[in-house]
Motif scaffolding. Structure first.
Motif, PDB file in Angstrom:
ATOM      1  N   LEU A  68       0.811  -1.334   0.053  1.00 22.16           N
ATOM      2  CA  LEU A  68       0.024  -0.013   0.067  1.00 22.16           C
ATOM      3  C   LEU A  68       1.017   1.319   0.109  1.00 22.16           C
ATOM      4  N   PRO A  69       0.375   2.186  -0.461  1.00 27.77           N
ATOM      5  CA  PRO A  69       1.299   3.677  -0.406  1.00 27.77           C
ATOM      6  C   PRO A  69       1.104   4.164   0.885  1.00 27.77           C
ATOM      7  N   GLU A  70       2.205   4.826   1.451  1.00 24.47           N
ATOM      8  CA  GLU A  70       2.433   5.343   2.499  1.00 24.47           C
ATOM      9  C   GLU A  70       1.292   6.217   3.082  1.00 24.47           C
ATOM     10  N   TYR A  71       0.554   6.995   2.228  1.00 27.08           N
ATOM     11  CA  TYR A  71      -0.368   8.054   2.582  1.00 27.08           C
ATOM     12  C   TYR A  71      -1.663   7.546   1.514  1.00 27.08           C
ATOM     13  N   GLY A  72      -2.766   7.877   1.976  1.00 27.36           N
ATOM     14  CA  GLY A  72      -4.031   7.683   1.247  1.00 27.36           C
ATOM     15  C   GLY A  72      -4.993   6.815   1.824  1.00 27.36           C
ATOM     16  N   GLY A  73      -5.836   6.394   0.937  1.00 32.94           N
ATOM     17  CA  GLY A  73      -7.054   5.457   1.346  1.00 32.94           C
ATOM     18  C   GLY A  73      -7.854   6.120   2.153  1.00 32.94           C
ATOM     19  N   THR A  74      -9.100   5.745   2.599  1.00 32.29           N
ATOM     20  CA  THR A  74     -10.140   6.291   3.477  1.00 32.29           C
ATOM     21  C   THR A  74     -10.159   5.142   4.456  1.00 32.29           C
ATOM     22  N   GLU A  75     -10.139   5.807   5.827  1.00 29.96           N
ATOM     23  CA  GLU A  75     -10.344   4.744   6.896  1.00 29.96           C
ATOM     24  C   GLU A  75     -11.835   4.648   7.286  1.00 29.96           C
ATOM     25  N   VAL A  76     -11.932   3.347   7.370  1.00 27.81           N
ATOM     26  CA  VAL A  76     -13.464   2.871   7.961  1.00 27.81           C
ATOM     27  C   VAL A  76     -13.290   1.848   9.162  1.00 27.81           C
ATOM     28  N   LYS A  77     -14.159   2.376  10.005  1.00 25.99           N
ATOM     29  CA  LYS A  77     -14.215   1.278  11.289  1.00 25.99           C
ATOM     30  C   LYS A  77     -15.426   0.472  11.140  1.00 25.99           C
ATOM     31  N   LEU A  78     -15.107  -0.640  11.393  1.00 22.38           N
ATOM     32  CA  LEU A  78     -16.298  -1.493  11.455  1.00 22.38           C
ATOM     33  C   LEU A  78     -16.364  -2.339  12.647  1.00 22.38           C
ATOM     34  N   GLY A  79     -17.132  -1.989  13.597  1.00 19.55           N
ATOM     35  CA  GLY A  79     -16.823  -2.802  14.756  1.00 19.55           C
ATOM     36  C   GLY A  79     -15.876  -2.382  15.563  1.00 19.55           C
ATOM     37  N   GLU A  80     -14.957  -3.347  16.104  1.00 20.76           N
ATOM     38  CA  GLU A  80     -13.711  -3.002  16.751  1.00 20.76           C
ATOM     39  C   GLU A  80     -12.438  -2.771  15.655  1.00 20.76           C
ATOM     40  N   LYS A  81     -12.755  -3.495  14.516  1.00 16.71           N
ATOM     41  CA  LYS A  81     -11.583  -3.231  13.566  1.00 16.71           C
ATOM     42  C   LYS A  81     -11.445  -2.249  12.825  1.00 16.71           C
ATOM     43  N   GLU A  82     -10.396  -1.895  12.099  1.00 23.87           N
ATOM     44  CA  GLU A  82     -10.112  -0.686  11.298  1.00 23.87           C
ATOM     45  C   GLU A  82      -9.895  -1.301   9.903  1.00 23.87           C
ATOM     46  N   TYR A  83     -10.417  -0.650   8.913  1.00 21.95           N
ATOM     47  CA  TYR A  83     -10.062  -1.133   7.465  1.00 21.95           C
ATOM     48  C   TYR A  83      -9.736   0.113   6.788  1.00 21.95           C
ATOM     49  N   HIS A  84      -9.262  -0.067   5.420  1.00 23.39           N
ATOM     50  CA  HIS A  84      -9.101   1.066   4.485  1.00 23.39           C
ATOM     51  C   HIS A  84      -9.592   0.720   3.293  1.00 23.39           C
ATOM     52  N   LEU A  85     -10.176   1.797   2.415  1.00 27.55           N
ATOM     53  CA  LEU A  85     -10.543   1.778   1.218  1.00 27.55           C
ATOM     54  C   LEU A  85      -9.641   2.394   0.403  1.00 27.55           C
ATOM     55  N   TYR A  86      -8.997   1.717  -0.703  1.00 29.19           N
ATOM     56  CA  TYR A  86      -8.150   2.293  -1.646  1.00 29.19           C
ATOM     57  C   TYR A  86      -8.784   2.118  -3.043  1.00 29.19           C
ATOM     58  N   ARG A  87      -8.519   2.743  -4.242  1.00 31.10           N
ATOM     59  CA  ARG A  87      -8.794   2.502  -5.450  1.00 31.10           C
ATOM     60  C   ARG A  87      -7.898   1.451  -5.923  1.00 31.10           C
ATOM     61  N   ASP A  88      -8.028   0.750  -6.988  1.00 27.41           N
ATOM     62  CA  ASP A  88      -7.461  -0.364  -7.622  1.00 27.41           C
ATOM     63  C   ASP A  88      -6.102   0.215  -7.959  1.00 27.41           C
ATOM     64  N   GLU A  89      -6.155   1.457  -8.594  1.00 29.14           N
ATOM     65  CA  GLU A  89      -4.792   1.978  -9.226  1.00 29.14           C
ATOM     66  C   GLU A  89      -3.942   2.507  -8.162  1.00 29.14           C
ATOM     67  N   ASP A  90      -4.474   2.707  -6.850  1.00 25.56           N
ATOM     68  CA  ASP A  90      -3.628   3.286  -5.787  1.00 25.56           C
ATOM     69  C   ASP A  90      -2.601   2.050  -5.189  1.00 25.56           C
ATOM     70  N   ILE A  91      -3.103   1.071  -5.218  1.00 26.98           N
ATOM     71  CA  ILE A  91      -2.425  -0.194  -4.800  1.00 26.98           C
ATOM     72  C   ILE A  91      -1.017  -0.457  -5.687  1.00 26.98           C
ATOM     73  N   LEU A  92       0.061  -0.608  -4.872  1.00 24.16           N
ATOM     74  CA  LEU A  92       1.498  -0.648  -5.648  1.00 24.16           C
ATOM     75  C   LEU A  92       1.586  -1.869  -5.839  1.00 24.16           C
ATOM     76  N   GLY A  93       1.309  -2.944  -5.592  1.00 22.61           N
ATOM     77  CA  GLY A  93       1.732  -4.311  -5.985  1.00 22.61           C
ATOM     78  C   GLY A  93       1.164  -5.194  -4.866  1.00 22.61           C
ATOM     79  N   THR A  94       1.257  -6.586  -5.498  1.00 23.64           N
ATOM     80  CA  THR A  94       0.826  -7.813  -4.620  1.00 23.64           C
ATOM     81  C   THR A  94       2.361  -8.536  -3.917  1.00 23.64           C
ATOM     82  N   LEU A  95       2.187  -8.908  -2.943  1.00 22.84           N
ATOM     83  CA  LEU A  95       3.162  -9.514  -2.000  1.00 22.84           C
ATOM     84  C   LEU A  95       3.027 -11.133  -2.212  1.00 22.84           C
ATOM     85  N   HIS A  96       3.919 -11.902  -2.622  1.00 17.67           N
ATOM     86  CA  HIS A  96       4.124 -13.263  -2.602  1.00 17.67           C
ATOM     87  C   HIS A  96       5.205 -13.737  -1.552  1.00 17.67           C
ATOM     88  N   ASP A  97       4.899 -15.120  -1.195  1.00 17.50           N
ATOM     89  CA  ASP A  97       6.069 -15.767  -0.353  1.00 17.50           C
ATOM     90  C   ASP A  97       7.084 -16.120  -1.108  1.00 17.50           C
TER      91      ASP A  97
END
Length: 97
Positions: A68-97
């Motif tokens: 994920l980028p260092e800044y950006g996204g919209t913080e969403v709190k659902l219950g006790e957990k925090e999530y973030h909403l990003y646009r598809d083009e804002d995601i920098l890449g996928t991580l693989h083992d």
């Protein structure tokens, strides 16, 4: 709880991965090493439409680990957990083992 929120268009709902603040042996890690910009995709939208009206699907899928980028996204709190909403083009890449 996150399954109740379905992102629209090309948005991706991500749960940020919080690395441990200390090792299994009990050694405290410095704050710099605990800041990783990665997360796990919880839900994805259907995609967005191009100029011809064709659906362009989102490039990640549920369960992917993403960088994920260092800044950006919209913080969403659902219950006790925090999530973030990003646009598809804002995601920098996928991580693989």
């Amino acid at each position: 709880m996150a399954k109740r929120l379905m992102p629209l268009l090309n948005r991706v709902l991500v749960e940020k991965i919080v690395p441990p603040s200390k090792t299994t042996a009990g050694i405290l890690l410095p704050e710099k090493t605990s800041k990783l910009n990665s997360g796990k995709v919880v839900a994805v939208g259907p995609g967005s439409h191009d100029r011809e009206g064709k659906l362009v699907p989102v490039s990640v899928k549920e369960g992917d680990n993403v960088l994920l980028p260092e800044y950006g996204g919209t913080e969403v709190k659902l219950g006790e957990k925090e999530y973030h909403l990003y646009r598809d083009e804002d995601i920098l890449g996928t991580l693989h083992d």
